[in-house]
Design an enzyme around this catalytic site. Structure first.
Site, short mmCIF file in Angstrom:
data_model
loop_
_atom_site.label_atom_id
_atom_site.label_comp_id
_atom_site.label_asym_id
_atom_site.label_seq_id
_atom_site.Cartn_x
_atom_site.Cartn_y
_atom_site.Cartn_z
N GLU A 254 -4.22 0.20 -8.72
CA GLU A 254 -3.76 1.34 -7.93
C GLU A 254 -2.27 1.22 -7.58
OE1 GLU A 254 -5.21 3.72 -3.89
OE2 GLU A 254 -5.96 1.71 -4.30
N LYS B 40 -5.79 10.89 -6.72
CA LYS B 40 -6.84 10.40 -5.82
C LYS B 40 -7.33 11.54 -4.92
CE LYS B 40 -7.48 6.36 -2.74
NZ LYS B 40 -6.75 5.18 -2.20
N CYS C 19 -9.92 4.06 -6.49
CA CYS C 19 -10.29 3.26 -5.31
C CYS C 19 -11.25 3.99 -4.37
CB CYS C 19 -9.03 2.80 -4.59
SG CYS C 19 -9.33 1.38 -3.48
N LEU D 151 5.73 -29.53 13.72
CA LEU D 151 4.53 -30.31 13.47
C LEU D 151 4.23 -31.12 14.73
CD1 LEU D 151 2.48 -30.86 11.19
CD2 LEU D 151 3.87 -32.83 10.54
N ILE E 255 -4.06 -29.60 15.40
CA ILE E 255 -4.77 -29.08 14.24
C ILE E 255 -4.10 -27.85 13.64
CG2 ILE E 255 -6.36 -27.69 15.64
CD1 ILE E 255 -7.25 -29.55 12.39
#
Length: 557
Positions: free
Chosen positions: A48, A117, A153, A296, A300
């Site tokens: 698309e 479309k 789509c 950093l 986690i």
């Protein structure tokens, strides 16, 4: 007079266009067609709006953009004079005062058909009705003696019976170009939609889907086809750029595909991880950043973002910075260093004691007589954010921000601090999902990853209590419920829009649910100022969930 063929070889171009890069997308299309020709294809199907990239959003309001897109496709049409594969390609078109989401069919050196479309989606991440006009109900296109239906789509997702209309008007095969973004479990939904249309039309359907990241959206490819007998004919891979030739034969009752790949489709954490990796890679590369930088912390969230960055971009393109203050534990310092070594990226330590205390000294007279609290904690976070942005400005590295969906939901993040950054690969992942991805990555290496095999996140980062480390002995659970509880409440509120009574019926404390709902609403102003990030769920913040900032509603029935 030409004889209708009994065999048609259709190439599916599951590729990664860039919005607005018309020349670049045309070059990719030409390369794909040449590849398809070498493998004996009669036709190549693109996705698309391939020539413009999808979704182009308000770019299609610019007449110059539409003109350039159509000119590129007409230039491409001239290539088909060589007798090679014909082309079906998506392109935005201006027709009079109307703008359409369209496809053009190219063959014999010319544009032989165009279709528009019909059903324009206007929900979730889609708002096509504000930029496009619906086309008329389409008829089939005669391609070398085969009548092809080309719904676009949403034409197969909605209730306008486009596929049935094409079948009734003589279509033999339905080719569907798509721009269908990823979210968890989406492939099963696509299969169900296509099977429903196969049943209603009695026609085989080939579903070609775009690949690649575009801002917050990730298009995962995974193109496929179902034959008229409702059996899966082929399944292309997910998250991989490829051109695949499929073989279709005329049967007694219908065309059927008898040659195509049957690729494994990843599930769960693997699919989410690969979506985040692809989204980050394309955002960085398509926007021209040479490298990325992140803080950093030894926690986690930053660890999984560092792993994603190395997997997406390579270890040489990530600069990890530890920004310790007096509340940063020796455990976090060690964990961050070990994580960086596991990933192989550059790692530096930039203490923030001097700038934080400088801010404190500057504000001492104004703050005299007040106790320390959130303001002083936020100064630490904002100092870190300022330093990361300075590194970004100096070296041209994009800052990766690392807040998860649980934190973004309840405002457990600092504006102009840890929210600083250009892109957030885990923005749409709840905290427990982040842990799940970390565990998965430590035992798997995703296809296409540029990072190391084996463990990339120290086990201690996964096992220890999460903490922002902005005051002595702080843990996240000082101010938030345990993350499994928080995430369940948030999924009820955000993903499912459940009433408080129904959430309480699941076993949650009513006062806690009220508190989380309140935090969710009052944090909307923060989310409006947050970096974009990969969409993983059906209800990401921004495109899918659009709540007012000023909002006094609370569910107290």
């Amino acid at each position: 007079m030409s004889t209708a063929p009994d065999v048609l070889r259709i190439a599916v171009a599951q590729m990664n266009p860039t919005v607005g890069d018309i020349a670049g997308n045309l070059a990719k299309a030409r390369e794909a067609r040449a590849d398809a020709a070498r493998h004996g294809a009669d036709l190549i199907l693109f996705t698309e709006l391939f020539i413009s990239g999808y979704p182009p959003e308000d770019l299609v309001m610019k007449p110059a953009f539409l003109a350039a897109c159509e000119a590129a496709v007409r230039e491409f049409a001239a290539d088909t004079a060589d007798g090679g594969p014909g082309v079906v390609i998506g392109v935005p078109l201006a027709r009079g005062e109307l703008r359409h989401n369209s496809v053009m069919v190219l063959d014999g050196g010319a544009v032989v058909a165009e279709r528009h479309k019909v059903d324009l989606p206007n929900y979730g991440e889609f708002d096509e009705k504000r930029v496009f006009h619906a086309g008329p109900m389409p008829g089939p296109v005669d391609f070398r003696g085969v009548r092809l239906g080309i719904p676009v789509c949403e034409d197969i997702w909605g209730d306008l019976d486009v596929c049935e209309t094409l079948a009734e008007s003589g279509a033999e095969i339905l080719l569907v170009p798509n721009g269908s973004p990823y979210y968890r479990g989406k492939i099963d939904i696509r299969h169900q939609i296509v099977i429903r249309q196969v049943i209603q039309s009695d026609l085989p359907i080939l579903y070609a889907n775009q690949l690649g990241g575009q801002d917050e959206l990730v298009f995962d490819g995974a193109s496929f086809a179902f034959n008229a007998d409702r059996k899966l004919a082929f399944q292309m891979s997910q998250f991989e750029d490829q051109v695949t030739v499929t073989t279709w034969r005329r049967g007694e009752e219908s065309w059927y595909c008898d040659e195509g790949p049957m690729s494994r489709i990843p599930e769960g954490e693997e699919a989410d991880y690969r979506a985040c990796m692809l989204g980050l890679r394309d955002y960085v590369n398509k926007n021209g950043f040479k490298s990325v930088v992140l803080g950093l912390s030894g926690g986690i969230d930053s660890a999984i973002c560092a792993a994603l960055a190395v997997d997406a971009l390579g270890e040489e393109r990530l600069h990890a910075i530890m920004l310790p203050y007096k509340y940063t534990s020796s455990e976090s310092l060690a964990d961050a260093e070990i994580c960086a070594k596991m990933l192989g990226c550059r790692y530096d330590v930039v203490p923030i004691k001097a700038p934080v205390e400088g801010f404190m000294a500057s504000l001492a007279n104004m703050f005299e007589g007040t106790g320390e609290g959130v303001t002083e904690e936020n100064l630490q976070s904002r100092t870190r954010g300022t330093i990361l942005m300075a590194i970004s400005n100096k070296f041209g590295s994009m800052v990766v921000t690392t807040g998860n969906k649980s934190e973004m939901s309840v405002g457990y993040a600092t504006l102009y601090g840890d929210m600083n950054g250009g892109f957030n690969p885990i923005k749409d992942l709840y905290k427990m999902q982040v842990y799940g991805l970390a565990r998965w990555r430590n035992t798997h290496t995703p296809p296409g990853a540029l990072g190391p095999t084996g463990m990339v996140i120290p086990q201690n980062i996964i096992d220890k209590e999460p903490s922002a480390e902005l005051r002595p002995d702080q843990t996240d659970q000082d101010s938030l419920p345990p993350y499994p509880v928080l995430d369940d409440i948030l999924e009820c509120l955000v993903e499912h829009e459940m009433a408080v009574d129904d959430i309480v019926a699941r076993g949650h404390d009513r006062d806690l649910v009220h508190r989380i709902e309140h935090l969710l609403y009052i944090a909307e102003y923060k989310r409006r100022q947050s970096a974009p990030g990969v969409k993983i769920t059906r209800k990401n913040f921004g495109r899918d969930r659009r709540y007012p900032i000023t909002n006094r509603f609370r569910d107290r029935t």
